[in-house]
Enzyme design. Structure first.
Site, PDB file in Angstrom:
ATOM      1  N   ASP A 167     -34.603  34.173 -17.341  1.00  0.00           N
ATOM      2  CA  ASP A 167     -34.756  34.124 -15.899  1.00  0.00           C
ATOM      3  C   ASP A 167     -35.800  33.033 -15.616  1.00  0.00           C
ATOM      4  O   ASP A 167     -36.846  32.999 -16.265  1.00  0.00           O
ATOM      5  CB  ASP A 167     -35.280  35.515 -15.491  1.00  0.00           C
ATOM      6  CG  ASP A 167     -35.336  35.664 -14.001  1.00  0.00           C
ATOM      7  OD1 ASP A 167     -35.651  34.664 -13.328  1.00  0.00           O
ATOM      8  OD2 ASP A 167     -35.075  36.774 -13.523  1.00  0.00           O
ATOM      9  N   PHE A 168     -35.552  32.180 -14.644  1.00  0.00           N
ATOM     10  CA  PHE A 168     -36.466  31.056 -14.407  1.00  0.00           C
ATOM     11  C   PHE A 168     -37.851  31.516 -13.926  1.00  0.00           C
ATOM     12  O   PHE A 168     -38.827  30.780 -14.023  1.00  0.00           O
ATOM     13  CB  PHE A 168     -35.885  30.078 -13.387  1.00  0.00           C
ATOM     14  CG  PHE A 168     -34.574  29.474 -13.821  1.00  0.00           C
ATOM     15  CD1 PHE A 168     -34.349  29.136 -15.140  1.00  0.00           C
ATOM     16  CD2 PHE A 168     -33.564  29.243 -12.893  1.00  0.00           C
ATOM     17  CE1 PHE A 168     -33.138  28.584 -15.553  1.00  0.00           C
ATOM     18  CE2 PHE A 168     -32.353  28.682 -13.285  1.00  0.00           C
ATOM     19  CZ  PHE A 168     -32.142  28.360 -14.610  1.00  0.00           C
ATOM     20  N   LYS A 172     -31.633  15.715  -6.355  1.00  0.00           N
ATOM     21  CA  LYS A 172     -31.729  15.843  -4.918  1.00  0.00           C
ATOM     22  C   LYS A 172     -31.056  17.152  -4.500  1.00  0.00           C
ATOM     23  O   LYS A 172     -30.240  17.641  -5.281  1.00  0.00           O
ATOM     24  CB  LYS A 172     -31.055  14.666  -4.223  1.00  0.00           C
ATOM     25  CG  LYS A 172     -29.559  14.541  -4.559  1.00  0.00           C
ATOM     26  CD  LYS A 172     -28.826  13.721  -3.568  1.00  0.00           C
ATOM     27  CE  LYS A 172     -28.152  14.526  -2.519  1.00  0.00           C
ATOM     28  NZ  LYS A 172     -26.977  15.272  -2.940  1.00  0.00           N
ATOM     29  N   HIS A 200     -27.956   9.655  -7.942  1.00  0.00           N
ATOM     30  CA  HIS A 200     -26.995   9.075  -8.890  1.00  0.00           C
ATOM     31  C   HIS A 200     -26.318   7.817  -8.340  1.00  0.00           C
ATOM     32  O   HIS A 200     -25.767   7.038  -9.103  1.00  0.00           O
ATOM     33  CB  HIS A 200     -25.980  10.118  -9.363  1.00  0.00           C
ATOM     34  CG  HIS A 200     -24.888  10.430  -8.384  1.00  0.00           C
ATOM     35  ND1 HIS A 200     -25.038  11.305  -7.349  1.00  0.00           N
ATOM     36  CD2 HIS A 200     -23.612   9.986  -8.295  1.00  0.00           C
ATOM     37  CE1 HIS A 200     -23.907  11.375  -6.666  1.00  0.00           C
ATOM     38  NE2 HIS A 200     -23.013  10.593  -7.215  1.00  0.00           N
ATOM     39  N   LYS A 225     -24.902   3.829 -10.243  1.00  0.00           N
ATOM     40  CA  LYS A 225     -23.551   3.263 -10.198  1.00  0.00           C
ATOM     41  C   LYS A 225     -23.641   1.762 -10.449  1.00  0.00           C
ATOM     42  O   LYS A 225     -24.457   1.076  -9.838  1.00  0.00           O
ATOM     43  CB  LYS A 225     -22.889   3.539  -8.839  1.00  0.00           C
ATOM     44  CG  LYS A 225     -22.522   5.019  -8.635  1.00  0.00           C
ATOM     45  CD  LYS A 225     -21.819   5.218  -7.303  1.00  0.00           C
ATOM     46  CE  LYS A 225     -21.699   6.696  -6.949  1.00  0.00           C
ATOM     47  NZ  LYS A 225     -20.566   7.367  -7.526  1.00  0.00           N
ATOM     48  N   GLU A 256     -15.355  10.750   1.757  1.00  0.00           N
ATOM     49  CA  GLU A 256     -14.823  11.564   0.660  1.00  0.00           C
ATOM     50  C   GLU A 256     -13.569  12.265   1.150  1.00  0.00           C
ATOM     51  O   GLU A 256     -13.525  12.732   2.294  1.00  0.00           O
ATOM     52  CB  GLU A 256     -15.839  12.620   0.251  1.00  0.00           C
ATOM     53  CG  GLU A 256     -17.100  12.044  -0.341  1.00  0.00           C
ATOM     54  CD  GLU A 256     -17.990  13.152  -0.859  1.00  0.00           C
ATOM     55  OE1 GLU A 256     -17.861  13.510  -2.020  1.00  0.00           O
ATOM     56  OE2 GLU A 256     -18.795  13.679  -0.059  1.00  0.00           O
ATOM     57  N   ASP A 286     -27.463  15.953   2.605  1.00  0.00           N
ATOM     58  CA  ASP A 286     -26.736  15.824   1.338  1.00  0.00           C
ATOM     59  C   ASP A 286     -26.431  14.364   1.006  1.00  0.00           C
ATOM     60  O   ASP A 286     -26.470  13.970  -0.157  1.00  0.00           O
ATOM     61  CB  ASP A 286     -25.425  16.617   1.441  1.00  0.00           C
ATOM     62  CG  ASP A 286     -24.654  16.671   0.133  1.00  0.00           C
ATOM     63  OD1 ASP A 286     -25.284  16.996  -0.898  1.00  0.00           O
ATOM     64  OD2 ASP A 286     -23.437  16.389   0.130  1.00  0.00           O
ATOM     65  N   HIS A 344     -28.253   9.094  -0.614  1.00  0.00           N
ATOM     66  CA  HIS A 344     -27.354   8.018  -1.050  1.00  0.00           C
ATOM     67  C   HIS A 344     -27.213   6.890  -0.014  1.00  0.00           C
ATOM     68  O   HIS A 344     -27.281   5.715  -0.353  1.00  0.00           O
ATOM     69  CB  HIS A 344     -25.956   8.574  -1.351  1.00  0.00           C
ATOM     70  CG  HIS A 344     -25.957   9.724  -2.315  1.00  0.00           C
ATOM     71  ND1 HIS A 344     -26.838   9.820  -3.356  1.00  0.00           N
ATOM     72  CD2 HIS A 344     -25.162  10.827  -2.412  1.00  0.00           C
ATOM     73  CE1 HIS A 344     -26.606  10.927  -4.045  1.00  0.00           C
ATOM     74  NE2 HIS A 344     -25.589  11.552  -3.487  1.00  0.00           N
TER      75      HIS A 344
END
Ligand code: BG6
Length: 558
Positions: free
Chosen positions: A145-146, A216, A246, A250, A284, A303, A308
């Site tokens: 457990d964290f 993130k 991320h 790229k 997307e 998000d 990004h």
């Protein structure tokens, strides 16, 4: 350097510590990953000069990577496939090990079996018995457990054994692939359990380096980001922290820097004198794909935009750094973020549009609306689409609008940065010709069909003066014969090497939240900026078209 050179340079003839003679391969080469690499490369063939340099031929020091949240989607879809691809295509350091931590009741073998499935499903390189066997020897599992100190005791013991048996010399890379609410319990647990240490003298740690990679969203607004930054700073020094976005890993995003700063041609026109507007699109076609629980709390602004899209904006707008290193590059990115004035409440109403998809079509099939997705409230006010207009108040960009948009359930997946230029001051063909012209555009295509396209005017063959807009294309696949590594491969390797250039610094994170915070505040009043529905499979709410059309422009259809 050729592919063959890479193979020769990276062969490491030492036996792997902790393995008995039977486990060592028949050639006795021992380093599983170097062997794996040789096996995949096969007999040397005539080198393709265009592919030279595509391998990431940098070998980090041995280390153990500890992944928290190893039973989650990110580990299965991205991290483990990236590690496997690195192991096969690029030698990972001798003894490289992964310790997965989660609450699941798994043994080492269960963990290996699950990771094998994940790798088979998502890695670029096919899984074979031999390659998997070599890779899986370095995978270990700790259940816990964290929030429980026992977990860190168990983890510490396991790492000590790995240090000894696999000779990773105390080097540790921690990776937080969990939901953000576990970040603080984990970093506290690491420190209190003595598993990690704050290394202020980062260049010369006493016993192995300790680094932490954190996913993130880093905070959920400026205040929470600041308190996370402050708390982390008591446990890790800034040089030990790798905040991952991320998109920066790229290939095509890095190529924006190469395009702009390794060519003389483009910089003279890359400014307010010549550029009319810049459009950044991250569309997307997928919906929230079972991540409704997370997404409800995040929304497209947190998000995608805070991370990004603003990162894409910084690479396209920054000044040329003097050096290609962590601080020089990030200093320039921060300057861009600081030059953007956050929208006022009035501007939020006119310059920011938020939308949410309703039932429609995706990939030719009917798809449900966001509110019908698992984990989403039936009356959810979370945005799945954002379009906004920003301005950068500096010498280069004053008066040039930057239009950003991102959304889920758009007609197709496409990420691009389009720089639209002004029209020529005087078009002499006007009086004599048949013209069908649109302004020059340089589009930097991040994904898919990675490449760069230039749109310009040309004469149609024939006796008449007829002009049309044509396109000149550079395609990565065609020029280099293969696609580059996945973003996570590049970033994981950089973190192991201690190169922070492609990770976000604390002041970048704060500046990005500084822009997003007023919008989140403004949205609290639904009258300021109502949520606009759009049908799945369309390019977003009509209001977003109206926003840009008011400026006499229109969105590109990438
Ligand atoms: C992630 C977001 O950071 O990026 C996801 O959390 C999004 O919601 C993803 O789908 C997009 O990444 P990519 O690489 O597929 O463009």
């Amino acid at each position: 350097m050729t592919d063959t050179d890479t193979v020769r340079r990276t062969r490491v003839p030492n036996a792997e510590p902790g393995l008995n003679e039977d486990e060592v391969g028949s050639e006795g080469s021992g380093n599983g990953f170097a062997t794996l690499f040789d096996a995949w490369s096969g007999e040397p063939t005539a080198p393709n000069p265009l592919r030279s340099g595509l391998h990431l031929d940098r070998v980090p020091a041995p280390c153990a990577m500890v992944i928290f949240g190893v039973s989650g989607d990110l580990t299965a879809r991205k991290l483990m496939p990236a590690l496997y691809d690195l192991a096969v295509n690029q030698p990972l350091p001798e003894g490289f090990s992964v310790v997965g931590v989660s609450h699941r009741d798994w043994s080492d073998d269960d963990f290996r079996a699950r990771m094998r499935e994940a790798v088979a499903a998502s890695a670029r390189t096919p899984v074979t018995e031999e390659s998997w066997e070599l890779f899986a020897r370095g995978l270990f599992y700790v259940r816990g457990d964290f929030a429980d100190s026992e977990t860190y005791r168990g983890l510490g013991d396991r790492l000590s054994i790995i240090d000894r048996e696999r000779r990773v010399e105390g080097n540790r890379l921690f990776y937080l692939a969990t939901s953000p609410n576990y970040y603080l319990p984990i970093i506290r647990g690491l420190a209190e359990g003595g598993v990690s240490e704050r290394q202020a003298n980062y260049e010369e740690p006493t016993e192995g380096w300790h680094r932490i990679v954190i996913e993130k969203p880093f905070g959920r607004d400026l205040a929470t980001a600041r308190s996370l930054i402050a708390e982390m700073a008591t446990i890790f020094s800034e040089r030990q922290i790798y905040r991952i976005d991320h998109y920066l890993g790229k290939e095509t995003v890095q190529n924006v820097l190469a395009f702009r700063f390794a060519n003389i041609l483009f910089d003279p026109v890359w400014n307010r004198q010549y550029v009319d507007n810049v459009q950044i699109t991250a569309a997307e076609s997928i919906g929230v794909e079972g991540r409704g629980g997370y997404y409800e709390d995040a929304g497209a602004l947190r998000d995608m935009v805070q991370s990004h899209l603003l990162q894409l904006l910084t690479v396209v707008a920054m000044e040329p750094p003097a050096f290609f290193n962590g601080n020089a590059v990030r200093d320039e990115k921060v300057k861009v973020l600081r030059s953007i004035v956050a929208p006022t409440d009035d501007e939020i109403a006119t310059r920011v549009v938020r939308g949410q998809y309703e039932a429609g079509y995706g990939g030719g099939h009917p798809v449900e609306g966001y509110r019908e997705e698992r984990g989403v409230k039936p009356n959810s006010q979370t945005e799945t689409y954002v379009a906004l207009k920003l301005g950068i108040d500096n010498w280069r960009w004053d008066g040039v609008p930057f239009y950003l948009r991102t959304g889920k359930r758009m007609p197709r997946r496409v990420t691009e940065i389009a720089v639209e230029f002004k029209r020529v001051p005087h078009l002499m063909f006007q009086s004599v010709g048949d013209l069908d012209l649109t302004p020059n555009v340089i589009s930097l295509r991040i994904q898919p069909d990675e490449g760069i396209a230039l749109r310009f005017a040309a004469k149609v063959p024939g006796g008449r003066t007829q002009l049309r807009t044509v396109r000149m294309d550079f395609l990565y696949g065609a020029s280099f014969g293969q696609s580059g590594p996945d973003a996570y491969e590049r970033l994981l390797l950089d973190a192991m090497l201690g190169d922070p250039t492609l990770f976000t610094r604390r002041d970048e994170v704060e500046s990005a939240w500084g822009l997003v915070d007023p919008i989140l505040e403004g949205w609290k009043d639904p009258a300021t900026s109502p949520l606009r529905p759009y049908e799945a499979g369309t390019w977003g709410p009509a209001k977003a078209d109206a926003m840009i059309e008011r400026d006499g422009r229109s969105w590109r259809r990438p």
